[in-house]
Scaffold this motif. Structure first.
Motif, PDB file in Angstrom:
ATOM      1  N   GLY A  41       0.786  -1.235   0.000  1.00 56.51           N
ATOM      2  CA  GLY A  41       0.000   0.000   0.000  1.00 56.51           C
ATOM      3  C   GLY A  41       0.808   1.269   0.000  1.00 56.51           C
ATOM      4  N   ARG A  42       2.130   1.191   0.192  1.00 56.89           N
ATOM      5  CA  ARG A  42       2.988   2.390   0.167  1.00 56.89           C
ATOM      6  C   ARG A  42       3.449   2.631  -1.270  1.00 56.89           C
ATOM      7  N   THR A  43       3.050   3.743  -1.852  1.00 55.10           N
ATOM      8  CA  THR A  43       3.376   3.994  -3.244  1.00 55.10           C
ATOM      9  C   THR A  43       4.870   4.176  -3.453  1.00 55.10           C
ATOM     10  N   LEU A  44       5.349   3.717  -4.609  1.00 52.03           N
ATOM     11  CA  LEU A  44       6.752   3.874  -4.982  1.00 52.03           C
ATOM     12  C   LEU A  44       6.950   4.977  -6.005  1.00 52.03           C
ATOM     13  N   VAL A  45       5.865   5.534  -6.515  1.00 53.00           N
ATOM     14  CA  VAL A  45       5.935   6.548  -7.561  1.00 53.00           C
ATOM     15  C   VAL A  45       6.532   7.844  -6.998  1.00 53.00           C
ATOM     16  N   ASN A  46       7.474   8.412  -7.733  1.00 48.60           N
ATOM     17  CA  ASN A  46       8.131   9.666  -7.364  1.00 48.60           C
ATOM     18  C   ASN A  46       8.886   9.576  -6.039  1.00 48.60           C
ATOM     19  N   LYS A  47       9.389   8.388  -5.713  1.00 50.24           N
ATOM     20  CA  LYS A  47      10.136   8.220  -4.468  1.00 50.24           C
ATOM     21  C   LYS A  47      11.636   8.166  -4.738  1.00 50.24           C
ATOM     22  N   SER A  48      12.400   8.538  -3.734  1.00 47.18           N
ATOM     23  CA  SER A  48      13.853   8.519  -3.833  1.00 47.18           C
ATOM     24  C   SER A  48      14.385   7.112  -3.573  1.00 47.18           C
ATOM     25  N   THR A  49      15.692   6.943  -3.784  1.00 46.15           N
ATOM     26  CA  THR A  49      16.338   5.664  -3.490  1.00 46.15           C
ATOM     27  C   THR A  49      16.118   5.255  -2.043  1.00 46.15           C
ATOM     28  N   MET A  50      16.289   6.200  -1.117  1.00 42.04           N
ATOM     29  CA  MET A  50      16.123   5.885   0.298  1.00 42.04           C
ATOM     30  C   MET A  50      14.670   5.532   0.620  1.00 42.04           C
ATOM     31  N   ASP A  51      13.717   6.257  -0.007  1.00 41.03           N
ATOM     32  CA  ASP A  51      12.297   5.959   0.215  1.00 41.03           C
ATOM     33  C   ASP A  51      11.973   4.529  -0.218  1.00 41.03           C
ATOM     34  N   ILE A  52      12.526   4.122  -1.346  1.00 37.57           N
ATOM     35  CA  ILE A  52      12.263   2.779  -1.859  1.00 37.57           C
ATOM     36  C   ILE A  52      12.846   1.718  -0.928  1.00 37.57           C
ATOM     37  N   LEU A  53      14.057   1.954  -0.441  1.00 35.39           N
ATOM     38  CA  LEU A  53      14.672   0.995   0.491  1.00 35.39           C
ATOM     39  C   LEU A  53      13.911   0.946   1.812  1.00 35.39           C
ATOM     40  N   ARG A  57      12.090  -2.221   3.670  1.00 33.81           N
ATOM     41  CA  ARG A  57      12.319  -2.537   5.081  1.00 33.81           C
ATOM     42  C   ARG A  57      10.991  -2.621   5.840  1.00 33.81           C
ATOM     43  N   PHE A  58      10.054  -1.728   5.465  1.00 36.63           N
ATOM     44  CA  PHE A  58       8.741  -1.708   6.127  1.00 36.63           C
ATOM     45  C   PHE A  58       8.024  -3.043   5.985  1.00 36.63           C
ATOM     46  N   ALA A  59       8.253  -3.763   4.904  1.00 41.73           N
ATOM     47  CA  ALA A  59       7.515  -4.992   4.622  1.00 41.73           C
ATOM     48  C   ALA A  59       7.639  -6.023   5.741  1.00 41.73           C
ATOM     49  N   ARG A  60       8.713  -5.940   6.543  1.00 35.89           N
ATOM     50  CA  ARG A  60       8.893  -6.925   7.606  1.00 35.89           C
ATOM     51  C   ARG A  60       7.810  -6.825   8.668  1.00 35.89           C
ATOM     52  N   ILE A  62       4.776  -6.730   8.146  1.00 39.20           N
ATOM     53  CA  ILE A  62       3.618  -7.488   7.707  1.00 39.20           C
ATOM     54  C   ILE A  62       3.956  -8.959   7.490  1.00 39.20           C
ATOM     55  N   SER A  63       5.042  -9.204   6.764  1.00 40.44           N
ATOM     56  CA  SER A  63       5.362 -10.578   6.390  1.00 40.44           C
ATOM     57  C   SER A  63       6.439 -11.209   7.272  1.00 40.44           C
ATOM     58  N   LYS A  64       6.934 -10.474   8.270  1.00 39.38           N
ATOM     59  CA  LYS A  64       7.999 -10.911   9.180  1.00 39.38           C
ATOM     60  C   LYS A  64       9.384 -10.869   8.530  1.00 39.38           C
ATOM     61  N   ASP A  65       9.415 -10.918   7.206  1.00 36.40           N
ATOM     62  CA  ASP A  65      10.700 -10.876   6.505  1.00 36.40           C
ATOM     63  C   ASP A  65      10.821  -9.572   5.739  1.00 36.40           C
ATOM     64  N   GLU A  66      12.061  -9.052   5.702  1.00 33.03           N
ATOM     65  CA  GLU A  66      12.307  -7.834   4.937  1.00 33.03           C
ATOM     66  C   GLU A  66      12.267  -8.161   3.446  1.00 33.03           C
ATOM     67  N   LEU A  67      11.560  -7.339   2.681  1.00 34.84           N
ATOM     68  CA  LEU A  67      11.484  -7.531   1.235  1.00 34.84           C
ATOM     69  C   LEU A  67      12.837  -7.179   0.621  1.00 34.84           C
ATOM     70  N   ARG A  68      13.331  -8.015  -0.270  1.00 37.64           N
ATOM     71  CA  ARG A  68      14.668  -7.830  -0.817  1.00 37.64           C
ATOM     72  C   ARG A  68      14.600  -7.202  -2.204  1.00 37.64           C
ATOM     73  N   PRO A  69      15.353  -6.127  -2.443  1.00 39.89           N
ATOM     74  CA  PRO A  69      15.386  -5.525  -3.779  1.00 39.89           C
ATOM     75  C   PRO A  69      15.818  -6.511  -4.857  1.00 39.89           C
ATOM     76  N   GLU A  70      16.594  -7.521  -4.472  1.00 38.64           N
ATOM     77  CA  GLU A  70      17.001  -8.545  -5.435  1.00 38.64           C
ATOM     78  C   GLU A  70      15.793  -9.290  -5.999  1.00 38.64           C
ATOM     79  N   GLU A  71      14.680  -9.297  -5.250  1.00 44.61           N
ATOM     80  CA  GLU A  71      13.457  -9.958  -5.705  1.00 44.61           C
ATOM     81  C   GLU A  71      12.563  -9.008  -6.496  1.00 44.61           C
ATOM     82  N   THR A  72      12.490  -7.773  -6.043  1.00 47.72           N
ATOM     83  CA  THR A  72      11.536  -6.843  -6.658  1.00 47.72           C
ATOM     84  C   THR A  72      12.061  -6.196  -7.933  1.00 47.72           C
ATOM     85  N   ALA A  73      13.378  -6.018  -8.045  1.00 47.91           N
ATOM     86  CA  ALA A  73      13.939  -5.379  -9.236  1.00 47.91           C
ATOM     87  C   ALA A  73      13.610  -6.176 -10.507  1.00 47.91           C
TER      88      ALA A  73
END
Length: 495
Positions: A41-53, A57-60, A62-73
């Motif tokens: 639910g957190r938009t990624l549009v018009n966000k900076s590199t730090m905002d995206i990271l 990190r926020f995903a943990r 909800i899912s207990k695990d941190e979402l990895r950029p290696e998966e989402t890229a």
């Protein structure tokens, strides 16, 4: 395994590089395909590199695990190749679903099947754009302008076309542009602004805004500026009933009116997330209620649905506003003539009563009052409630935390449990109310909740959501059912 200092930095730099590479992909999906990508639910549009990271990190939470950029890229890159049509896509949920249900399929095969409704439909967005006019350009008007410019994308959806103001000085246009460019509370405008004195326009990030000077809402010919079937957003608060607001409908080019203040009489008061479904195509005049009503109604609905509210009192500690005096001077309102910068000022609030317009089951159950305090933004609502069913501090906090993460009200309710947060930490919050879990008091059937809210920006986000409802701007969402199903199972477990 413990990482060395160098390996920690190497890992971080690698994640930075991946996030940086995501930015143009996210941008192209938005501008060319009208696809809004999010992480829970957190938009990624018009966000900076730090905002995206930080979103990863926020995903943990909800899912207990941190979402990895290696998966989402690679997921984002694959999405772009599929050339989807207009959609809202949660890449965190898609990534989770792929890992759980991929069944040996490649990422592209999985996404092609999951997004079959929109795959290959780039440029096929059948949503017609809606012209928007901001009548008034004060605190809320300028924040709405920022939000609409931010959401301009490729030009579909809500299109900010004009603002209407009364001329204040010979260099009025330059001053208006300067106020949009710089804000003492919300910081500088993110982008570029140009002024054309001859054409009376302000162009912000490519969005050309016609500035129209008028003091009569009934006599403007918007069609002369190429504006048709417009949604006029009245930010002045000068008219609050149907008779006064209907003056806008007499101007050429106007189809509907939205008031950014509590409406009087039969005007529908809408709190998005609560009763936005009651907006009908035939409704020509609608109110987005007040900032406080928007802040407390979602939390009250959640508590009432779960525990039942017998009665309660709402006390707001509210930042001062423009209708108060900086120093002591005459004012029509009681106490508001005294210096806003020096005093706490007891005043009335209609928010407790207004809640019932969006949530009829609380009719007659709430009282309210307010204290204006010497801060420019961010307010605090204290909800003192008597419940039908008793609870504990941990139980109610866990429930509200889950509501903020997984429920249909997650765009309205947020939750924080830091022992160090203060009011300025919530400037710019896009949620309408943030429950302060550490301040919760629960004693059987007596409950006290503290809810922070950015009474300017958070409210403006709600106004835009109502505007989108009125304009019929709804994107199909993917994954379609995961959030609701997961929310229902989690919340049922808390029951």
């Amino acid at each position: 395994m413990l990482q060395t200092k160098d390996s920690c930095l190497d890992t971080w730099m690698g994640q930075e590089a991946l996030a940086e590479a995501m930015i143009p992909v996210i941008g192209r999906l938005y501008r060319e395909n009208n696809v809004v990508t999010t992480i829970h639910g957190r938009t990624l549009v018009n966000k900076s590199t730090m905002d995206i990271l930080k979103a990863h990190r926020f995903a943990r939470r909800i899912s207990k695990d941190e979402l990895r950029p290696e998966e989402t890229a690679p997921l984002l890159e694959t999405l772009l190749r599929l050339e989807p049509g207009s959609a809202a896509i949660d890449i965190a949920l898609l990534s989770q679903k792929f890992k759980a249900e991929g069944d040996g399929a490649t990422l592209e095969e999985f996404l092609r099947a999951e997004l079959a409704e929109v795959v290959g439909k780039r440029g096929g967005d059948d949503r017609s754009s809606t012209d928007v006019v901001l009548y008034g350009f004060g605190r809320i008007g300028r924040l709405l302008a920022r939000l609409l410019i931010e959401k301009a994308g490729g030009g579909q959806g809500l299109r900010l076309r004009a603002v209407v103001v009364r001329r204040g000085s010979d260099n009025d246009l330059t001053k208006r542009a300067s106020l949009l460019r710089r804000d003492s509370v919300h910081g500088p405008f993110r982008g570029t602004i140009r002024v054309d004195e001859d054409a009376n326009t302000i162009t912000a990030n490519g969005v050309q805004i016609q500035v129209i000077y008028s003091d009569n809402p009934a006599t403007i010919d918007y069609t002369a500026y190429g504006i048709h079937n417009a949604l006029v957003v009245d930010n002045t608060g000068r008219w609050r009933d149907a008779e006064g607001l209907s003056q806008h409908l007499q101007s050429k080019g106007v189809a509907r009116v939205l008031l950014t203040a509590p409406g009087k009489g039969p005007v529908k008061n809408i709190v998005h997330g609560i009763n936005h479904g009651s907006i009908e195509e035939t409704d020509r005049i609608v109110s987005a209620a007040s900032c406080t009503t928007n802040a407390i109604t979602p939390v009250l609905k959640a508590i009432n649905d779960k525990f039942g509210v017998i009665h309660g009192h709402v006390e707001t500690v509210h930042s001062f506003t423009n209708d108060q005096n900086l120093i002591d001077n005459f004012h029509n309102g009681d106490r508001r003539g005294r210096s806003a910068a020096l005093n706490m000022v007891i005043t009335e609030t209609g928010a407790a009563t207004a809640v019932a317009k969006a949530l009829p089951e609380l009719q007659g159950k709430l009282t309210g009052s307010s204290i204006r305090v010497p801060t420019p933004d961010v307010s605090l609502a204290i909800l003192n409630l008597s419940l039908e069913n008793g609870t504990t501090k941990d139980a109610v906090n866990n429930f509200l935390r889950e509501m903020s993460l997984r429920s249909d009200l997650r765009r309205q309710i947020d939750y924080v449990d830091s022992p160090e947060v203060v009011s300025t930490d919530f400037v710019g919050s896009r949620r309408t109310g943030v429950v302060d879990g550490l301040a919760t008091i629960a004693n059987g059937k007596n409950l006290v909740l503290y809810v922070w809210y950015d009474n300017e920006f958070g409210y403006s986000c709600q106004v835009v959501r109502v505007m989108e409802e009125m304009a019929g701007m709804k994107r199909p969402s993917f994954p379609a059912t995961d959030v609701v199903e997961e929310a229902m199972s989690v919340l049922a477990a808390l029951a």
